[in-house]
Scaffold this active site. Sequence first.
Site, mmCIF file in Angstrom:
data_model
loop_
_atom_site.group_PDB
_atom_site.id
_atom_site.type_symbol
_atom_site.label_atom_id
_atom_site.label_comp_id
_atom_site.label_asym_id
_atom_site.label_seq_id
_atom_site.Cartn_x
_atom_site.Cartn_y
_atom_site.Cartn_z
ATOM 1 C CE LYS A 100 -3.926 -2.341 2.227
ATOM 2 N NZ LYS A 100 -4.976 -2.231 3.271
ATOM 3 C CE1 TYR B 269 -9.294 -3.294 0.306
ATOM 4 C CE2 TYR B 269 -8.450 -1.260 -0.636
ATOM 5 C CZ TYR B 269 -8.244 -2.450 0.056
ATOM 6 O OH TYR B 269 -6.972 -2.778 0.490
ATOM 7 C CG ASN C 7 -3.777 -2.358 6.793
ATOM 8 O OD1 ASN C 7 -3.594 -1.857 5.684
ATOM 9 N ND2 ASN C 7 -4.781 -3.165 7.049
ATOM 10 C CG HIS D 110 -5.052 -6.365 -0.404
ATOM 11 N ND1 HIS D 110 -6.301 -6.334 0.185
ATOM 12 C CD2 HIS D 110 -5.130 -7.276 -1.412
ATOM 13 C CE1 HIS D 110 -7.094 -7.183 -0.459
ATOM 14 N NE2 HIS D 110 -6.408 -7.763 -1.433
ATOM 15 C CD GLU E 6 -8.539 -9.129 -3.771
ATOM 16 O OE1 GLU E 6 -9.399 -8.925 -2.909
ATOM 17 O OE2 GLU E 6 -7.373 -9.490 -3.503
HETATM 18 P P1 IDP Z 1 -8.009 -7.005 5.245
HETATM 19 O O1 IDP Z 1 -7.216 -6.021 4.429
HETATM 20 O O2 IDP Z 1 -7.212 -7.529 6.395
HETATM 21 O O3 IDP Z 1 -8.622 -8.078 4.414
HETATM 22 P P2 IDP Z 1 -10.661 -5.808 5.367
HETATM 23 O O4 IDP Z 1 -11.642 -6.005 6.475
HETATM 24 O O5 IDP Z 1 -10.930 -6.477 4.072
HETATM 25 O O6 IDP Z 1 -9.216 -6.193 5.945
HETATM 26 O O7 IDP Z 1 -10.527 -4.240 5.138
HETATM 27 C C1 IDP Z 1 -9.866 -3.716 4.010
HETATM 28 C C2 IDP Z 1 -8.989 -2.579 4.458
HETATM 29 O O8 IDP Z 1 -9.784 -1.534 5.006
HETATM 30 C C3 IDP Z 1 -8.013 -2.919 5.573
HETATM 31 O O9 IDP Z 1 -6.825 -3.524 5.123
HETATM 32 C C4 IDP Z 1 -7.740 -1.571 6.182
HETATM 33 O O10 IDP Z 1 -6.820 -0.805 5.397
HETATM 34 C C5 IDP Z 1 -9.115 -0.906 6.091
HETATM 35 N N1 IDP Z 1 -9.902 -1.141 7.325
HETATM 36 C C6 IDP Z 1 -10.491 -2.283 7.710
HETATM 37 N N2 IDP Z 1 -11.152 -2.162 8.866
HETATM 38 C C7 IDP Z 1 -11.019 -0.873 9.238
HETATM 39 C C8 IDP Z 1 -11.490 -0.112 10.359
HETATM 40 O O11 IDP Z 1 -12.192 -0.624 11.248
HETATM 41 N N3 IDP Z 1 -11.133 1.189 10.405
HETATM 42 C C9 IDP Z 1 -10.370 1.771 9.445
HETATM 43 N N4 IDP Z 1 -9.908 1.081 8.359
HETATM 44 C C10 IDP Z 1 -10.223 -0.228 8.263
HETATM 45 MG MG MG Z 2 -10.084 -7.996 2.890
#
Ligand code: IDP
Ligand code: MG
Length: 379
Positions: free
Chosen positions: A98, A136, A202, A205, A216
Amino acid sequence: MEGERYAFLVEWYDSLAGIVRRYNFLFYPKDSSVEMIDVKNKRIFLKCTKEESIRLDHCYIGSSVNLHGRQLKFVEYSDTFTKTKLSMAKEKTLAIFKPDIMEKMPLLLEILCTEGLQICDVKTVVLSKSAAEEFYREHCAKPFFRTLVSFMTEGPIMALSLLADNAVSRWRELIGPTNSADARSQAPDSLRARFGTDQTRNACHGSDSVVSAERETEFFFGAGNSSSRGLQVPAEFDNCTLCLVKPYTMTQGLLGRVARDIVQAGFDISAMQMYHFDKSTAEEFLEVYRGVVAEYSEMVSELCSGACVAMALTHQHGSACVEQFRQFVGPADPEIARHLRPSTLRAKYGHNKLKNAVHCTDLADDGMLEVEYFFKILQ
Ligand code: IDP
Ligand code: MG
């Protein structure tokens, strides 16, 4: 492995005849030999020959290899032994570095290599707002959706198609829990723990299932015009030069180390992308060496022998980027480089005159042309 034979249906687009030819491709890992049988007339097309450039891990559905100037695409397993042995084992996933982690990109590429995750495809892009929303879309109703989309569009990202046994779960495990803070308490060695900031920023991905991985991967690497789908190429075209990491260097898993050295030497990698050369494109790209360099045709074959990765480079200081990078790459022959200029890329990573780690732009005036060739024309 002793005596095992793997069978695949492969296709080759014969551009002269304008038709797709199909072969039964037989691979014997014991001595890396290949035999090909024309499916239509059942005749032997290639007698059993040793092909050192081909390895079993190059052979999977969806991949392609270059054999004697022909780009062969693996479309199916052609016997049950091959199918049961290989189809269960290997899996693909889609990874993204990212925007917050792009400075660590060389290190992350090195980690992929040490973890045995093979890079099948890679490209840097900048996502448009609508492309990020589309990628997304499952989260469109979530409260964090806007923040997520603006984060993902704030700068270049790197998308990678990774191949390994259980690639989906292995990469998810390597990156760790979604929230970087949870990652630090629950999986302190994970990438999100080490490089992530919070819930949104974070670092990485990873697809959550094989089905998502397919969607994807198609999103980033599917056929069609990328820019019309909101995937912009971030290449910098001013005062730039081209570095092409050659197929042999790629098979040695050296992409990350080469990228790290390049960045440490003060160059900026504005864009990166994997390519598979076919013979005519390689000839076109290497045209200036025809009749000038004795090994011209071997250079062409070498470039077609597997995937290579192009990088668009600029230098922090000054405009003599082409010459600065050429100095850093070193003499064409790695043996000479090791004697005279041991800290150059070719001295460190080159094998011989043909497998000499990387190609770089030779003439100052060609920097922009070569970068445009990869990051505009071949797009
Ligand atoms: P993942 O990337 O671990 O699969 P997902 O639930 O698919 O997690 O969420 C996609 C992305 O959205 C996450 O990687 C993160 O960058 C962001 N995200 C997920 N949950 C939250 C949240 O509760 N607050 C803010 N950003 C979030
Ligand atoms: Mg995800």
